[in-house]
Write an enzyme that holds these catalytic residues in place. Structure first.
Site, PDB file in Angstrom:
ATOM      1  N   GLU A 147       6.051   3.624   1.693  1.00 18.72           N
ATOM      2  CA  GLU A 147       6.734   4.784   1.123  1.00 18.72           C
ATOM      3  C   GLU A 147       7.281   5.696   2.210  1.00 18.72           C
ATOM      4  OE1 GLU A 147       5.025   8.696  -1.072  1.00 18.72           O
ATOM      5  OE2 GLU A 147       4.481   6.787  -1.999  1.00 18.72           O
ATOM      6  N   GLY A 162       0.831  -1.197   0.000  1.00 21.36           N
ATOM      7  CA  GLY A 162       0.000   0.000   0.000  1.00 21.36           C
ATOM      8  C   GLY A 162       0.861   1.241   0.000  1.00 21.36           C
ATOM      9  N   ARG A 163       0.303   2.339   0.464  1.00 22.13           N
ATOM     10  CA  ARG A 163       1.041   3.592   0.512  1.00 22.13           C
ATOM     11  C   ARG A 163       2.020   3.667   1.677  1.00 22.13           C
ATOM     12  NH1 ARG A 163      -1.291   8.499  -1.237  1.00 22.13           N
ATOM     13  NH2 ARG A 163      -2.317   8.185  -3.231  1.00 22.13           N
ATOM     14  N   TYR A 180       5.328  -5.410  -6.142  1.00 21.08           N
ATOM     15  CA  TYR A 180       4.444  -4.855  -7.160  1.00 21.08           C
ATOM     16  C   TYR A 180       5.294  -4.614  -8.410  1.00 21.08           C
ATOM     17  CZ  TYR A 180       1.008  -1.976  -9.474  1.00 21.08           C
ATOM     18  OH  TYR A 180       0.107  -1.472 -10.397  1.00 21.08           O
ATOM     19  N   CYS A 218       3.856  -6.690  -2.114  1.00 17.43           N
ATOM     20  CA  CYS A 218       3.602  -5.481  -2.891  1.00 17.43           C
ATOM     21  C   CYS A 218       4.658  -4.399  -2.594  1.00 17.43           C
ATOM     22  CB  CYS A 218       2.181  -5.005  -2.600  1.00 17.43           C
ATOM     23  SG  CYS A 218       1.461  -3.913  -3.827  1.00 17.43           S
ATOM     24  N   HIS A 219       4.219  -3.220  -2.138  1.00 18.84           N
ATOM     25  CA  HIS A 219       5.135  -2.115  -1.879  1.00 18.84           C
ATOM     26  C   HIS A 219       5.940  -2.294  -0.599  1.00 18.84           C
ATOM     27  CE1 HIS A 219       2.731  -0.283  -5.029  1.00 18.84           C
ATOM     28  NE2 HIS A 219       3.638   0.670  -5.127  1.00 18.84           N
TER      29      HIS A 219
END
Length: 196
Positions: free
Chosen positions: A93, A89-90, A139, A119-120
């Site tokens: 980051e 997800g975000r 991802y 993923c991320h």
């Protein structure tokens, strides 16, 4: 099966399925899971984001659920845990900007404990400098990040020693099955009890 104590790294706008599904599934099979987030305590929530694949060049993003944390980040001693889960997800980051998060991640790799990243989540692994020479996935748009951090890119759920990686939530069946195998979770020996 010996129950494991598992640390799960959360953050605001973590992907909804990528935190909810492993959090619940790992508890369902008997493991203890502590979900934590920097600057937050047990009872605080992280809003989630739903990433969907609807035919566009990348995923779409919609508001998800509020995910309630069940442990204090400040109380975490990574030595007390058997394994680590890093959803996507975000959140990754900005979670990768916390030195404490990177130190936690490095502990699991240095101690050769099981780590599952999706993923991320690979952004955190790359920032912690723990994937050099390791086969992994993420991802697909993060292939350059993985390769730049020295990782050997794969296009599917990948297990390299105690590291299990997947590309996104559609990988849950294979990703979780591989992680459960690394954890030594033997579901077949736990025969269901017949109802009277």
């Amino acid at each position: 099966m010996t129950a494991k104590r598992i640390l799960l790294l959360a953050g605001d706008f973590v992907e909804d399925y990528e935190i909810m599904v492993p959090f619940q599934a790992l508890q369902m099979v008997g493991h203890e899971v502590h979900a934590v987030c920097p600057e937050k305590a047990a009872g605080d929530v992280c809003p989630t984001a739903i990433h969907d694949f609807e035919g566009d060049q990348t995923y779409t993003e919609k508001p998800g659920h509020d995910f309630e944390l069940n442990h204090d980040f400040e109380a975490v001693d990574p030595a007390d845990y058997d394994a680590l889960v890093v959803p996507g997800g975000r959140a990754p980051e900005y979670l990768r900007t916390y030195d404490e998060v990177l130190e936690i991640v490095r502990h699991f790799f240095e101690a050769d404990k099981p780590v599952a990243a999706l993923c991320h989540g690979a952004q955190i692994l790359a920032a912690a400098d723990v994937i050099d020479g390791r086969a992994c996935t993420a991802y697909p748009a993060l292939e350059a990040d993985v390769v730049g951090a020295g990782g050997e890119w794969r296009d599917e759920v990948t297990r390299d020693g105690n590291l299990v990686t997947g590309q996104a939530w559609p990988d849950h069946p294979a990703w979780l099955a591989s992680f459960l195998e690394v954890l030594g979770t033997d579901l077949e020996s736990e025969a269901p009890v017949a109802a009277d």
